[in-house]
Design a protein around this motif. Structure first.
Motif, PDB file in Angstrom:
ATOM      1  N   GLY A   1       0.779  -1.239   0.000  1.00 28.49           N
ATOM      2  CA  GLY A   1       0.000   0.000   0.000  1.00 28.49           C
ATOM      3  C   GLY A   1       0.811   1.289   0.000  1.00 28.49           C
ATOM      4  O   GLY A   1       0.265   2.354   0.281  1.00 28.49           O
ATOM      5  N   TRP A   2       2.089   1.186  -0.305  1.00 34.43           N
ATOM      6  CA  TRP A   2       2.908   2.396  -0.330  1.00 34.43           C
ATOM      7  C   TRP A   2       2.975   3.002  -1.737  1.00 34.43           C
ATOM      8  O   TRP A   2       2.947   2.291  -2.738  1.00 34.43           O
ATOM      9  CB  TRP A   2       4.323   2.078   0.180  1.00 34.43           C
TER      10      TRP A   2
ATOM     11  N   LEU B   1      -5.280  10.665   6.017  1.00 33.87           N
ATOM     12  CA  LEU B   1      -4.412   9.658   6.626  1.00 33.87           C
ATOM     13  C   LEU B   1      -5.056   8.286   6.537  1.00 33.87           C
ATOM     14  O   LEU B   1      -6.262   8.198   6.438  1.00 33.87           O
ATOM     15  CB  LEU B   1      -4.147  10.026   8.091  1.00 33.87           C
ATOM     16  N   PRO B   2      -4.288   7.196   6.577  1.00 36.25           N
ATOM     17  CA  PRO B   2      -2.833   7.189   6.652  1.00 36.25           C
ATOM     18  C   PRO B   2      -2.198   7.617   5.330  1.00 36.25           C
ATOM     19  O   PRO B   2      -2.806   7.489   4.270  1.00 36.25           O
ATOM     20  CB  PRO B   2      -2.509   5.718   6.931  1.00 36.25           C
ATOM     21  N   SER B   3      -0.978   8.127   5.389  1.00 33.71           N
ATOM     22  CA  SER B   3      -0.234   8.466   4.195  1.00 33.71           C
ATOM     23  C   SER B   3       1.007   7.596   4.163  1.00 33.71           C
ATOM     24  O   SER B   3       1.706   7.468   5.168  1.00 33.71           O
ATOM     25  CB  SER B   3       0.136   9.951   4.236  1.00 33.71           C
ATOM     26  N   ARG B   4       1.242   6.980   3.010  1.00 28.76           N
ATOM     27  CA  ARG B   4       2.349   6.012   2.900  1.00 28.76           C
ATOM     28  C   ARG B   4       3.168   6.310   1.657  1.00 28.76           C
ATOM     29  O   ARG B   4       2.655   6.241   0.544  1.00 28.76           O
ATOM     30  CB  ARG B   4       1.809   4.585   2.786  1.00 28.76           C
ATOM     31  N   LEU B   5       4.418   6.647   1.834  1.00 27.52           N
ATOM     32  CA  LEU B   5       5.291   7.016   0.718  1.00 27.52           C
ATOM     33  C   LEU B   5       6.622   6.288   0.835  1.00 27.52           C
ATOM     34  O   LEU B   5       7.094   6.020   1.939  1.00 27.52           O
ATOM     35  CB  LEU B   5       5.541   8.524   0.734  1.00 27.52           C
TER      36      LEU B   5
ATOM     37  N   TYR C   1       8.043   5.589   4.398  1.00 25.86           N
ATOM     38  CA  TYR C   1       7.603   6.399   5.542  1.00 25.86           C
ATOM     39  C   TYR C   1       6.092   6.291   5.684  1.00 25.86           C
ATOM     40  O   TYR C   1       5.385   6.112   4.697  1.00 25.86           O
ATOM     41  CB  TYR C   1       8.021   7.860   5.338  1.00 25.86           C
ATOM     42  N   SER C   2       5.617   6.392   6.922  1.00 23.35           N
ATOM     43  CA  SER C   2       4.165   6.392   7.134  1.00 23.35           C
ATOM     44  C   SER C   2       3.791   7.515   8.094  1.00 23.35           C
ATOM     45  O   SER C   2       4.582   7.900   8.950  1.00 23.35           O
ATOM     46  CB  SER C   2       3.705   5.040   7.690  1.00 23.35           C
TER      47      SER C   2
ATOM     48  N   ASN D   1       0.549   0.371  10.333  1.00 30.32           N
ATOM     49  CA  ASN D   1       1.486   0.514   9.220  1.00 30.32           C
ATOM     50  C   ASN D   1       2.832  -0.154   9.511  1.00 30.32           C
ATOM     51  O   ASN D   1       3.457  -0.734   8.619  1.00 30.32           O
ATOM     52  CB  ASN D   1       1.683   1.990   8.876  1.00 30.32           C
ATOM     53  N   TYR D   2       3.250  -0.059  10.774  1.00 33.77           N
ATOM     54  CA  TYR D   2       4.488  -0.747  11.174  1.00 33.77           C
ATOM     55  C   TYR D   2       4.354  -2.248  10.904  1.00 33.77           C
ATOM     56  O   TYR D   2       5.238  -2.880  10.329  1.00 33.77           O
ATOM     57  CB  TYR D   2       4.736  -0.487  12.663  1.00 33.77           C
TER      58      TYR D   2
END
Lengths: 443, 443
Positions: free
Chosen positions: B65-66, B128-132, B161-162, B173-174
């Motif tokens: 999902g990133w 959010l969440p934001s995942r890059l 990064y999340s 996310n972790y």
């Protein structure tokens, strides 16, 4: 990809810092963000376009017979001490001192480094020709970076190199790249033409820039009037054939960059000469022994004697191309991507995400197109319909599928071609046959 | 690819500068060449492996999902002034001054920069969440670079990064990345296990290293004896499920890196504790608000109040992985690539290129396998047979097809599995059904 989980920070208004259409549109479409002067982060949408262009360039370099490799961004300064190049390069070279006080630099180009690699491993004419390229970030500390990614400081470039036993065989590789460039730009949807150019800091005995015309181009080409008529739709050809006649057919018309053009000695009469604004997107050089001689890059010939190799160097500015393409493909509503480099093939807009009929239809289309391998962006956001349509026009995907409450009850959607603006109402079923023909991935 | 036009400068003898098996083998197999201390050029064979690993990592990051993006290598120093990080980082940070006397640096990691990007665009909990993530070259000016690409200065890293509204959602996310790492290393053919670790310069409140065991590992893991029995062959699972129970099942056994291990307070009795040499290949961090607080990265909550976001950061050293994999997969004759990351799937050796029967058979197999999409390296060189066989063992492609005068007349070739050493004589026809099953690309 669902817009709700995609990082697409579009802007409604034009940022003040942008000085060209492409720069404005790339910022507004959430493609890039400035990190510092002339240095950009590529946000997901921009990154996808960058990668698409990179991949087309890679495929064409491979097809032309070049081996991909990767040189590092940081080079030892010693490589540049020959011929006083280290000093001659001036303040555009980003000079660095490491913790052990060694002089390093962020590579602005790689002629010295590739020659060093070549000479350590290739010692016999039997291993020639040798053809290597890489796609790597480079740095030129421009005094005034501008036009967004078109004249940035940190930029992505494909640079290829060739090593040959003499001038004649070097010319064969030069011609291969010449043709590879025509093919590459053609696939990217650009009409890029070769122009006689000045060799600048790279040097060498013969070189051509490839330029595309653009109203706000930062360069100028001087050419005879029918230069633009050259046909770049080259069919398949064999790289092993003699390419000289084809290359010559492109060079028979007069053309020169501003730096190269000599008004006094120009062979074209004034009435037949025009000058046009353009953007440089590629540059190829026959280098002769400019680098191989001082580096001692020699091979043993059939007669046992040593001979300095003849080199060529061939660059395409990949990050700059993204800007150049946006500069060439846009309208008042935003970007209009050519199909082959569009970040997504189509945008699916659910105009009313709380409407169950719309949601079911959208999810159905989304799931089926995704599993057919179509690269698609679905707007599943809670934005107002007008905002949704404006964003989709702004980011310029080739096709839009609009799912609205009025039509969804009848299993009908509206499709729109972004370039022509032409709209059609078609059934949900037809969407699948239209955009996901059996066994054919579209992207 | 034909060896005659491939840049593969293999070495017969071990270079003196190499201090580990993987470094020696990578130099001997023509995968890399040192540019300066701790900085390498990736020659075509090494580059292909690097790209294969990168692609597997990319696919797994996308699946988790990133969103992929790309930050530049050069960052403005101002980003690091918060919390005195610029000074604290010490001489490992490559500091640069540009022509306008601005302080810049070659990014050793990107927490500050990604937080800056996030805070400029995301202002509401709704986003959010934001995942890059990005895959980019980084620089750490190690005082003593060693082990080839395993502890280089310029290195390729995937860093993700999340951003989340609170600790609980950050943990989700972790856990996603935790699982993505297990899947990724598993696909790469590695048994990589999570270890409680020290957070070092990155900081944060919880973190795990992923390590693989290796005789000459530069790190050490302290663990209970059955820690190694953990099963990493995870089946398909849904990233949207609660992953905590699965994650916990990996963390129930005691493990700690040397820096983290506390002999006095260790809960495991000495007889049950072992320590093993290992190599770190990934590191994930729950950062809390270490970066978001000083940067002012806040979002509006449902109740209208502003809240500092909770971050996570997740790294995999891609260039280092190439070394780690060679360290784990080799024998006395050279590298033994796992199938999924081998630079070519098979090597076709024509033992006698002047023999017409051999040449016809080789060309026939080559053409057919290539058009079936099999990635193949054909040795069409004039090397002696012994040299050819040694080179093919050295570069470690999973399969070898040997075409020799003795067998070619009967349309028979010998195939060899590089890992097991098992040989078979099969017909040319069978080669095609074995290595290019209909409609199945092998690479």
């Amino acid at each position: 990809m669902r817009l709700s989980s995609y990082f697409l920070p579009t802007l409604k208004n034009s940022p003040r810092e942008a000085d060209t259409i492409s720069h404005r549109l790339m910022l507004r479409a959430g493609m890039i963000q400035q990190s510092s002067t002339g240095i950009y982060s590529w946000l997901p949408l921009g990154f996808k376009v960058l990668k698409r262009i990179e991949q087309i360039i890679r495929e064409e370099q491979n097809a032309a017979g070049w081996n991909e490799m990767l040189m590092p961004t940081i080079q030892p300064a010693e490589l540049w001490y020959k011929n006083n190049c280290y000093n001659d390069y001036g303040p555009e070279m980003l000079r660095i001192t490491d913790r052990h006080k060694h002089n390093m630099l962020y590579g602005p180009t790689n002629e010295w480094q590739i020659t060093d690699i070549f000479k350590k491993h290739i010692h016999s004419y039997k291993k020639l020709p040798s053809r290597l390229y890489h796609i790597q970030w480079k740095f030129r500390d421009e005094v005034r970076p501008r036009f967004g990614v078109m004249r940035g400081r940190e930029f992505l470039m494909k640079d290829a190199y060739s090593f040959d036993i003499d001038r004649e065989t070097a010319k064969i590789n030069y011609n291969r790249q010449f043709m590879a460039y025509l093919r590459t730009f053609n696939r990217l949807g650009l009409k890029a033409l070769p122009v006689n150019a000045d060799s600048g800091l790279i040097g060498g005995k013969m070189n051509h820039e490839f330029v595309i015309l653009a109203d706000k181009g930062e360069s100028e080409v001087f050419c005879q009037k029918d230069w633009l008529n050259a046909d770049v739709n080259i069919d398949k050809f064999d790289y092993n054939e003699n390419l000289q006649p084809v290359v010559d057919s492109y060079l028979k018309r007069y053309s020169a960059t501003k730096a190269r053009h000599d008004p006094v000695n120009c062979p074209i009469e004034l009435g037949n000469l025009i000058n046009l604004p353009c953007i440089e997107v590629g540059h190829i050089f026959y280098l002769g022994n400019k680098y191989s001689e001082p580096m001692g890059a020699r091979v043993t010939c059939p007669n046992g004697r040593k001979k300095v190799v003849h080199m060529g160097s061939y660059g395409i500015g990949i990050s700059r191309l993204v800007g150049a393409i946006v500069e060439a493909y846009n309208d008042k509503n935003g970007i209009v991507w050519p199909e082959k480099i569009a970040p997504f093939h189509l945008g699916l807009i659910n105009l009313s995400v709380d409407d169950m009929t719309c949601r079911t239809a959208s999810e159905d289309i989304y799931t089926k197109l995704c599993s057919a391998g179509v690269d698609i962006l679905m707007d599943d956001s809670y934005y107002r319909p007008g905002v949704k349509l404006a964003i989709m026009d702004l980011i310029g995907l080739p096709w839009q599928i609009v799912v609205s409450p009025r039509h969804a009850v009848n299993k009908i959607v509206e499709i729109k071609n972004r370039r022509t603006g032409k709209r059609e109402e078609i059934s949900v079923e037809e969407v699948l046959t239209r955009f996901a023909p059996a066994n054919q991935a579209l992207t």
